[in-house]
Scaffold this motif. Structure first.
Motif, mmCIF file in Angstrom:
data_model
loop_
_atom_site.group_PDB
_atom_site.id
_atom_site.type_symbol
_atom_site.label_atom_id
_atom_site.label_comp_id
_atom_site.label_asym_id
_atom_site.label_seq_id
_atom_site.Cartn_x
_atom_site.Cartn_y
_atom_site.Cartn_z
ATOM 1 N N ALA A 79 0.838 -1.211 0.000
ATOM 2 C CA ALA A 79 0.000 0.000 0.000
ATOM 3 C C ALA A 79 0.869 1.255 0.000
ATOM 4 O O ALA A 79 0.601 2.207 -0.747
ATOM 5 C CB ALA A 79 -0.934 -0.007 1.205
ATOM 6 N N GLN A 80 1.914 1.261 0.808
ATOM 7 C CA GLN A 80 2.814 2.423 0.858
ATOM 8 C C GLN A 80 3.545 2.625 -0.472
ATOM 9 O O GLN A 80 3.637 3.745 -0.974
ATOM 10 C CB GLN A 80 3.839 2.239 1.974
ATOM 11 N N ILE A 81 4.057 1.533 -1.020
ATOM 12 C CA ILE A 81 4.781 1.605 -2.288
ATOM 13 C C ILE A 81 3.844 2.064 -3.402
ATOM 14 O O ILE A 81 4.202 2.917 -4.218
ATOM 15 C CB ILE A 81 5.423 0.243 -2.629
ATOM 16 N N SER A 82 2.640 1.519 -3.426
ATOM 17 C CA SER A 82 1.658 1.887 -4.457
ATOM 18 C C SER A 82 1.323 3.372 -4.395
ATOM 19 O O SER A 82 1.245 4.040 -5.432
ATOM 20 C CB SER A 82 0.382 1.056 -4.308
ATOM 21 N N ALA A 83 1.127 3.892 -3.210
ATOM 22 C CA ALA A 83 0.773 5.306 -3.058
ATOM 23 C C ALA A 83 1.855 6.214 -3.634
ATOM 24 O O ALA A 83 1.553 7.270 -4.186
ATOM 25 C CB ALA A 83 0.537 5.640 -1.585
ATOM 26 N N THR A 84 3.106 5.788 -3.545
ATOM 27 C CA THR A 84 4.219 6.609 -4.026
ATOM 28 C C THR A 84 4.571 6.340 -5.486
ATOM 29 O O THR A 84 4.871 7.268 -6.236
ATOM 30 C CB THR A 84 5.470 6.356 -3.152
ATOM 31 N N CYS A 85 4.529 5.092 -5.918
ATOM 32 C CA CYS A 85 5.133 4.702 -7.201
ATOM 33 C C CYS A 85 4.171 4.367 -8.330
ATOM 34 O O CYS A 85 4.615 4.171 -9.465
ATOM 35 C CB CYS A 85 6.046 3.489 -6.977
ATOM 36 N N GLN A 86 2.876 4.300 -8.098
ATOM 37 C CA GLN A 86 1.982 3.746 -9.113
ATOM 38 C C GLN A 86 1.919 4.556 -10.406
ATOM 39 O O GLN A 86 1.566 4.015 -11.443
ATOM 40 C CB GLN A 86 0.594 3.538 -8.539
ATOM 41 N N GLN A 87 2.280 5.819 -10.384
ATOM 42 C CA GLN A 87 2.253 6.639 -11.602
ATOM 43 C C GLN A 87 3.648 6.854 -12.190
ATOM 44 O O GLN A 87 3.820 7.702 -13.061
ATOM 45 C CB GLN A 87 1.607 7.998 -11.290
ATOM 46 N N GLN A 88 4.646 6.099 -11.738
ATOM 47 C CA GLN A 88 6.035 6.381 -12.111
ATOM 48 C C GLN A 88 6.694 5.346 -13.016
ATOM 49 O O GLN A 88 7.878 5.435 -13.288
ATOM 50 C CB GLN A 88 6.879 6.570 -10.843
ATOM 51 N N ASP A 89 5.955 4.352 -13.505
ATOM 52 C CA ASP A 89 6.519 3.324 -14.388
ATOM 53 C C ASP A 89 7.847 2.791 -13.832
ATOM 54 O O ASP A 89 8.880 2.856 -14.494
ATOM 55 C CB ASP A 89 6.705 3.885 -15.801
ATOM 56 N N PRO A 90 7.831 2.239 -12.609
ATOM 57 C CA PRO A 90 9.085 1.861 -11.965
ATOM 58 C C PRO A 90 9.676 0.534 -12.436
ATOM 59 O O PRO A 90 8.980 -0.323 -12.962
ATOM 60 C CB PRO A 90 8.695 1.761 -10.488
ATOM 61 N N ILE A 91 10.966 0.428 -12.204
ATOM 62 C CA ILE A 91 11.687 -0.836 -12.324
ATOM 63 C C ILE A 91 11.953 -1.303 -10.900
ATOM 64 O O ILE A 91 12.553 -0.574 -10.109
ATOM 65 C CB ILE A 91 13.033 -0.662 -13.045
ATOM 66 N N PHE A 92 11.497 -2.493 -10.554
ATOM 67 C CA PHE A 92 11.788 -3.069 -9.251
ATOM 68 C C PHE A 92 13.031 -3.938 -9.381
ATOM 69 O O PHE A 92 13.066 -4.855 -10.209
ATOM 70 C CB PHE A 92 10.599 -3.905 -8.750
ATOM 71 N N LEU A 93 14.049 -3.629 -8.595
ATOM 72 C CA LEU A 93 15.287 -4.406 -8.588
ATOM 73 C C LEU A 93 15.306 -5.299 -7.361
ATOM 74 O O LEU A 93 15.343 -4.815 -6.228
ATOM 75 C CB LEU A 93 16.511 -3.491 -8.535
ATOM 76 N N CYS A 94 15.290 -6.583 -7.586
ATOM 77 C CA CYS A 94 15.372 -7.570 -6.514
ATOM 78 C C CYS A 94 16.845 -7.785 -6.178
ATOM 79 O O CYS A 94 17.640 -8.112 -7.053
ATOM 80 C CB CYS A 94 14.754 -8.884 -6.981
ATOM 81 N N VAL A 95 17.214 -7.569 -4.924
ATOM 82 C CA VAL A 95 18.586 -7.832 -4.494
ATOM 83 C C VAL A 95 18.668 -9.319 -4.139
ATOM 84 O O VAL A 95 18.037 -9.780 -3.196
ATOM 85 C CB VAL A 95 18.983 -6.961 -3.284
ATOM 86 N N MET A 96 19.401 -10.035 -4.963
ATOM 87 C CA MET A 96 19.512 -11.477 -4.775
ATOM 88 C C MET A 96 20.491 -11.774 -3.659
ATOM 89 O O MET A 96 21.425 -11.051 -3.459
ATOM 90 C CB MET A 96 19.984 -12.141 -6.060
ATOM 91 N N THR A 97 20.296 -12.803 -2.941
ATOM 92 C CA THR A 97 19.253 -13.792 -3.033
ATOM 93 C C THR A 97 18.186 -13.533 -1.973
ATOM 94 O O THR A 97 17.066 -14.037 -2.064
ATOM 95 C CB THR A 97 19.866 -15.191 -2.848
ATOM 96 N N TYR A 100 16.931 -7.765 -11.606
ATOM 97 C CA TYR A 100 17.608 -8.086 -10.358
ATOM 98 C C TYR A 100 19.044 -7.607 -10.389
ATOM 99 O O TYR A 100 19.608 -7.302 -11.437
ATOM 100 C CB TYR A 100 17.521 -9.573 -10.038
ATOM 101 N N ILE A 101 19.575 -7.506 -9.191
ATOM 102 C CA ILE A 101 20.977 -7.156 -9.005
ATOM 103 C C ILE A 101 21.503 -8.092 -7.928
ATOM 104 O O ILE A 101 20.765 -8.462 -7.006
ATOM 105 C CB ILE A 101 21.131 -5.659 -8.627
ATOM 106 N N HIS A 102 22.725 -8.519 -8.076
ATOM 107 C CA HIS A 102 23.277 -9.428 -7.073
ATOM 108 C C HIS A 102 24.572 -8.831 -6.557
ATOM 109 O O HIS A 102 25.579 -8.783 -7.253
ATOM 110 C CB HIS A 102 23.523 -10.807 -7.680
ATOM 111 N N ALA A 103 24.487 -8.353 -5.354
ATOM 112 C CA ALA A 103 25.651 -7.830 -4.633
ATOM 113 C C ALA A 103 25.487 -8.263 -3.190
ATOM 114 O O ALA A 103 24.408 -8.133 -2.622
ATOM 115 C CB ALA A 103 25.719 -6.316 -4.745
ATOM 116 N N THR A 104 26.537 -8.777 -2.603
ATOM 117 C CA THR A 104 26.411 -9.317 -1.253
ATOM 118 C C THR A 104 27.662 -9.059 -0.432
ATOM 119 O O THR A 104 28.765 -9.018 -0.965
ATOM 120 C CB THR A 104 26.116 -10.830 -1.284
ATOM 121 N N ARG A 105 27.445 -8.902 0.862
ATOM 122 C CA ARG A 105 28.561 -8.796 1.795
ATOM 123 C C ARG A 105 28.670 -10.056 2.644
ATOM 124 O O ARG A 105 29.646 -10.239 3.349
ATOM 125 C CB ARG A 105 28.377 -7.586 2.719
#
Length: 191
Positions: free
Chosen positions: A33-51, A72-77
């Motif tokens: 709900a929070q994400i939708s209120a902010t991003c729904q009109q912005q044609d976003p790319i969601f980047l999943c940080v793997m894994t 997705y993006i994969h970067a890990t510490r």
């Protein structure tokens, strides 16, 4: 690193459930709900940080009823360890971030080092704006280089697993959020 199934079972048996399945679903509903209120009109790319964020993004996507793309993006510490080290970059996004809204989704914000570097990377790639989403924001006793824009759960500084977060590469599939016991080393001495 070799981990016995006895150790994994011991950790699961003695850990505290912070969010059960129903509580986790409520958390994902509120985040969506929070994400939708902010991003729904912005044609976003969601980047999943793997894994770690694979469960988070999988739970969030059906709740986001607006046009979006995923990558997705994969970067890990951590790389299967319990303590973070230098950031290891394993995979870059394949969709251009230029002039786009990017929403980075990760499992946990502890020290904030990884998320800060991921956001910096996105902005250097020409993203118009970049939001950060974490399932869990851990309270640690030092200043973080970044604050998440959307947070599902505030937690103490303890080792967590479930909902995509792991214990030595295991237990990502636990259907809830769990905290390892404070006496874990003592319990594991027998393994």
């Amino acid at each position: 690193m070799s981990v016995s199934l006895d150790e994994i079972n011991c950790v699961m048996q003695h850990s505290e459930c912070l969010l059960d399945e129903a509580g986790a679903e409520l958390m994902f509903d509120a985040l969506a709900a929070q994400i939708s209120a902010t991003c729904q009109q912005q044609d976003p790319i969601f980047l999943c940080v793997m894994t770690g964020a694979v469960v988070a993004l999988g739970k969030l996507l059906p709740k986001l009823a607006f046009p979006l793309q995923i990558d997705y993006i994969h970067a890990t510490r951590y790389q299967g360890k319990l303590v973070g080290e230098d950031l290891a970059w394993k995979q870059w996004p394949t969709i251009s971030l230029l002039n786009r809204t990017v929403v980075i989704v990760d499992d946990v914000l502890d020290e904030g080092i990884t998320m800060a570097q991921l956001k910096n990377y996105c902005m250097k790639q020409g993203a118009e704006r970049c939001y950060t989403v974490v399932l869990v924001d851990k309270a640690i006793n030092k200043e973080k280089p970044i604050k998440a824009d959307f947070v599902g759960y505030q937690a103490a500084d303890e080792y967590l697993f479930g909902l995509g977060m792991d214990y030595k590469g295991y237990l990502r599939n636990a259907n809830g959020l769990y905290a390892c016991p404070s006496n874990l080393e003592e319990l594991l001495c027998q393994y």
